[in-house]
Scaffold this motif. Structure first.
Motif, PDB file in Angstrom:
ATOM      1  N   ALA A  79       0.830  -1.209   0.000  1.00 47.59           N
ATOM      2  CA  ALA A  79       0.000   0.000   0.000  1.00 47.59           C
ATOM      3  C   ALA A  79       0.861   1.254   0.000  1.00 47.59           C
ATOM      4  CB  ALA A  79      -0.936  -0.007   1.214  1.00 47.59           C
ATOM      5  N   MET A  80       1.930   1.267   0.802  1.00 46.72           N
ATOM      6  CA  MET A  80       2.840   2.410   0.832  1.00 46.72           C
ATOM      7  C   MET A  80       3.470   2.636  -0.537  1.00 46.72           C
ATOM      8  SD  MET A  80       4.741   1.631   4.459  1.00 46.72           S
ATOM      9  CE  MET A  80       6.019   2.874   4.207  1.00 46.72           C
ATOM     10  N   LEU A  81       3.919   1.559  -1.154  1.00 43.69           N
ATOM     11  CA  LEU A  81       4.586   1.672  -2.449  1.00 43.69           C
ATOM     12  C   LEU A  81       3.621   2.134  -3.536  1.00 43.69           C
ATOM     13  CD1 LEU A  81       6.723  -1.577  -2.187  1.00 43.69           C
ATOM     14  CD2 LEU A  81       7.575   0.774  -2.082  1.00 43.69           C
ATOM     15  N   LEU A  82       2.393   1.628  -3.518  1.00 43.93           N
ATOM     16  CA  LEU A  82       1.402   2.061  -4.514  1.00 43.93           C
ATOM     17  C   LEU A  82       1.101   3.543  -4.367  1.00 43.93           C
ATOM     18  CD1 LEU A  82      -1.072  -0.961  -4.497  1.00 43.93           C
ATOM     19  CD2 LEU A  82       0.236  -0.145  -6.464  1.00 43.93           C
ATOM     20  N   GLU A  83       1.038   4.016  -3.135  1.00 48.25           N
ATOM     21  CA  GLU A  83       0.720   5.431  -2.906  1.00 48.25           C
ATOM     22  C   GLU A  83       1.880   6.336  -3.275  1.00 48.25           C
ATOM     23  OE1 GLU A  83      -0.600   8.471   0.711  1.00 48.25           O
ATOM     24  OE2 GLU A  83      -0.672   6.303   1.025  1.00 48.25           O
ATOM     25  N   THR A 113      -4.202  -5.443  -7.303  1.00 47.89           N
ATOM     26  CA  THR A 113      -3.267  -5.528  -8.408  1.00 47.89           C
ATOM     27  C   THR A 113      -1.961  -6.158  -7.945  1.00 47.89           C
ATOM     28  OG1 THR A 113      -1.991  -4.226 -10.022  1.00 47.89           O
ATOM     29  CG2 THR A 113      -2.471  -3.181  -7.927  1.00 47.89           C
ATOM     30  N   ASN A 114      -1.271  -6.796  -8.875  1.00 46.22           N
ATOM     31  CA  ASN A 114       0.061  -7.336  -8.575  1.00 46.22           C
ATOM     32  C   ASN A 114       1.154  -6.437  -9.148  1.00 46.22           C
ATOM     33  OD1 ASN A 114      -0.232  -7.824 -11.306  1.00 46.22           O
ATOM     34  ND2 ASN A 114       0.597  -9.904 -11.233  1.00 46.22           N
ATOM     35  N   LEU A 115       0.804  -5.174  -9.388  1.00 46.88           N
ATOM     36  CA  LEU A 115       1.714  -4.210 -10.002  1.00 46.88           C
ATOM     37  C   LEU A 115       3.031  -4.110  -9.237  1.00 46.88           C
ATOM     38  CD1 LEU A 115       1.719  -2.119 -12.361  1.00 46.88           C
ATOM     39  CD2 LEU A 115       0.944  -0.420 -10.691  1.00 46.88           C
ATOM     40  N   VAL A 116       2.946  -3.996  -7.916  1.00 46.26           N
ATOM     41  CA  VAL A 116       4.162  -3.863  -7.102  1.00 46.26           C
ATOM     42  C   VAL A 116       5.030  -5.105  -7.241  1.00 46.26           C
ATOM     43  CG1 VAL A 116       5.070  -3.650  -4.771  1.00 46.26           C
ATOM     44  CG2 VAL A 116       3.109  -2.259  -5.475  1.00 46.26           C
ATOM     45  N   ASP A 117       4.406  -6.277  -7.157  1.00 48.35           N
ATOM     46  CA  ASP A 117       5.171  -7.527  -7.200  1.00 48.35           C
ATOM     47  C   ASP A 117       5.878  -7.712  -8.545  1.00 48.35           C
ATOM     48  OD1 ASP A 117       4.254  -9.334  -4.648  1.00 48.35           O
ATOM     49  OD2 ASP A 117       2.685  -7.954  -5.293  1.00 48.35           O
ATOM     50  N   VAL A 173       8.832  -9.840   2.317  1.00 49.44           N
ATOM     51  CA  VAL A 173       8.258 -10.274   3.588  1.00 49.44           C
ATOM     52  C   VAL A 173       6.862 -10.796   3.270  1.00 49.44           C
ATOM     53  CG1 VAL A 173       7.591  -9.608   5.916  1.00 49.44           C
ATOM     54  CG2 VAL A 173       9.582  -8.532   4.830  1.00 49.44           C
ATOM     55  N   ARG A 174       6.713 -12.091   3.282  1.00 55.05           N
ATOM     56  CA  ARG A 174       5.504 -12.745   2.772  1.00 55.05           C
ATOM     57  C   ARG A 174       4.218 -12.149   3.345  1.00 55.05           C
ATOM     58  NH1 ARG A 174       4.794 -17.352   0.055  1.00 55.05           N
ATOM     59  NH2 ARG A 174       6.988 -17.925   0.344  1.00 55.05           N
ATOM     60  N   GLY A 175       3.340 -11.741   2.441  1.00 56.65           N
ATOM     61  CA  GLY A 175       2.046 -11.228   2.831  1.00 56.65           C
ATOM     62  C   GLY A 175       2.049  -9.798   3.317  1.00 56.65           C
ATOM     63  N   THR A 176       3.219  -9.166   3.384  1.00 53.08           N
ATOM     64  CA  THR A 176       3.294  -7.816   3.957  1.00 53.08           C
ATOM     65  C   THR A 176       3.896  -6.796   3.002  1.00 53.08           C
ATOM     66  OG1 THR A 176       3.576  -8.808   6.145  1.00 53.08           O
ATOM     67  CG2 THR A 176       4.066  -6.463   5.934  1.00 53.08           C
ATOM     68  N   GLY A 177       5.130  -7.042   2.564  1.00 51.71           N
ATOM     69  CA  GLY A 177       5.782  -6.062   1.706  1.00 51.71           C
ATOM     70  C   GLY A 177       7.222  -6.425   1.432  1.00 51.71           C
ATOM     71  N   PHE A 178       8.085  -5.414   1.386  1.00 51.24           N
ATOM     72  CA  PHE A 178       9.472  -5.611   0.974  1.00 51.24           C
ATOM     73  C   PHE A 178      10.417  -4.779   1.844  1.00 51.24           C
ATOM     74  CE2 PHE A 178       6.667  -6.288  -2.580  1.00 51.24           C
ATOM     75  CZ  PHE A 178       7.135  -7.469  -3.145  1.00 51.24           C
ATOM     76  N   ILE A 179      11.653  -5.225   1.928  1.00 51.32           N
ATOM     77  CA  ILE A 179      12.701  -4.526   2.675  1.00 51.32           C
ATOM     78  C   ILE A 179      13.971  -4.498   1.825  1.00 51.32           C
ATOM     79  CG2 ILE A 179      14.200  -4.520   4.704  1.00 51.32           C
ATOM     80  CD1 ILE A 179      12.043  -5.899   6.265  1.00 51.32           C
ATOM     81  N   LEU A 180      14.614  -3.350   1.780  1.00 56.77           N
ATOM     82  CA  LEU A 180      15.955  -3.247   1.204  1.00 56.77           C
ATOM     83  C   LEU A 180      16.945  -3.318   2.358  1.00 56.77           C
ATOM     84  CD1 LEU A 180      17.784  -2.675  -1.287  1.00 56.77           C
ATOM     85  CD2 LEU A 180      17.641  -0.259  -0.675  1.00 56.77           C
ATOM     86  N   ARG A 181      17.622  -4.426   2.490  1.00 59.02           N
ATOM     87  CA  ARG A 181      18.554  -4.619   3.594  1.00 59.02           C
ATOM     88  C   ARG A 181      19.963  -4.201   3.179  1.00 59.02           C
ATOM     89  NH1 ARG A 181      15.826  -7.011   7.578  1.00 59.02           N
ATOM     90  NH2 ARG A 181      14.196  -8.567   7.126  1.00 59.02           N
ATOM     91  N   THR A 182      20.609  -3.436   4.037  1.00 53.42           N
ATOM     92  CA  THR A 182      21.958  -2.943   3.722  1.00 53.42           C
ATOM     93  C   THR A 182      23.049  -3.800   4.323  1.00 53.42           C
ATOM     94  OG1 THR A 182      21.811  -1.424   5.613  1.00 53.42           O
ATOM     95  CG2 THR A 182      21.175  -0.565   3.458  1.00 53.42           C
ATOM     96  N   GLY A 183      22.713  -4.689   5.222  1.00 52.19           N
ATOM     97  CA  GLY A 183      23.733  -5.524   5.857  1.00 52.19           C
ATOM     98  C   GLY A 183      24.099  -6.697   4.982  1.00 52.19           C
TER      99      GLY A 183
END
Length: 225
Positions: A173-177, A188-192, A214-224
């Protein structure tokens, strides 16, 4: 106390923003046009600035460009009713550090100002860095180490948004907005789809993955990595 300069031609909007910021402990100086705003920015050297894009006398982006030519690196949040990706890109290319589309929630305005103030001074430039990733906001280029990554405009905006929020969970939702400017969450599967393409380009063969689902929730860009 933290000093802010607000350049906003609408007196009612300026009064509301000033009151909200004052409640949070900020000292706010107001300018109602671009020319006066540029003069105050040069004279006062505030800790951060909030600049409306469309101003009388001198456009907000022209104000920012003039300051950057003077080597003034004060972080700037651009306010605008123009929310298209191209408009946000132009705001960043002209020297803005962040871009908030009207209408907005005051809690988000304050959060963005606080985020700008937390950035170390040396990072307030045209380049975003996250682990081995480097994104140039002006040249519109991306590298992972020595490898150049060729991105489409939407992929670039998506990665830019993620790099500004490293190690944070970003919901669909954050990414779509924020990336697609949706004011509602469509089915929509636009983000995926776009994220899949971006992950394929960022996390190349042999690379330690940086973009995580993150299954069912969203995505993370990890820097480590």
């Amino acid at each position: 106390m933290t000093k802010l300069l607000l350049i906003e031609d609408d007196a009612e909007t300026a009064e509301e923003i000033t009151a909200e910021l004052a409640d949070c402990g900020f000292v706010v100086e107001w300018a109602s046009n671009g020319i006066d705003g540029l003069d105050k920015a040069r004279a006062l050297r505030p800790d951060a600035m909030i600049v409306d894009r469309l101003l009388p006398g001198m456009d907000g982006l022209t104000v920012i460009e003039a300051l950057r030519k003077d080597q003034v690196r004060t972080p700037v949040l651009v306010l605008s009713a123009l929310g298209a990706v191209d408009d946000r890109v132009r705001g960043l290319r002209m020297g803005g550090d962040d871009y908030l589309t009207k209408p907005f929630a005051f809690v988000e305005l304050i959060a963005r100002i606080e985020a700008l103030l937390r950035r170390p001074a040396e990072s307030r430039d045209r380049t975003l860095r996250a682990g081995p990733l480097e994104l140039d906001l002006i040249e519109r280029t991306v590298k992972r180490g020595d490898r150049v990554i060729d991105l489409l405009p939407r992929e670039f905006r998506l990665l830019e948004y993620m790099m500004q929020r490293c190690d944070q969970l970003l919901t669909r939702a954050m990414l779509l907005e924020e990336v697609w400017n949706y004011k509602f969450v469509p089915a929509t599967n636009l983000v995926d789809v776009h994220m899949g393409r971006l992950r394929h380009k960022v996390d190349g063969p042999g690379d330690i993955p940086m973009i995580h689902n993150v299954r069912g929730t969203g995505f993370i860009l990890r820097t480590g990595v």
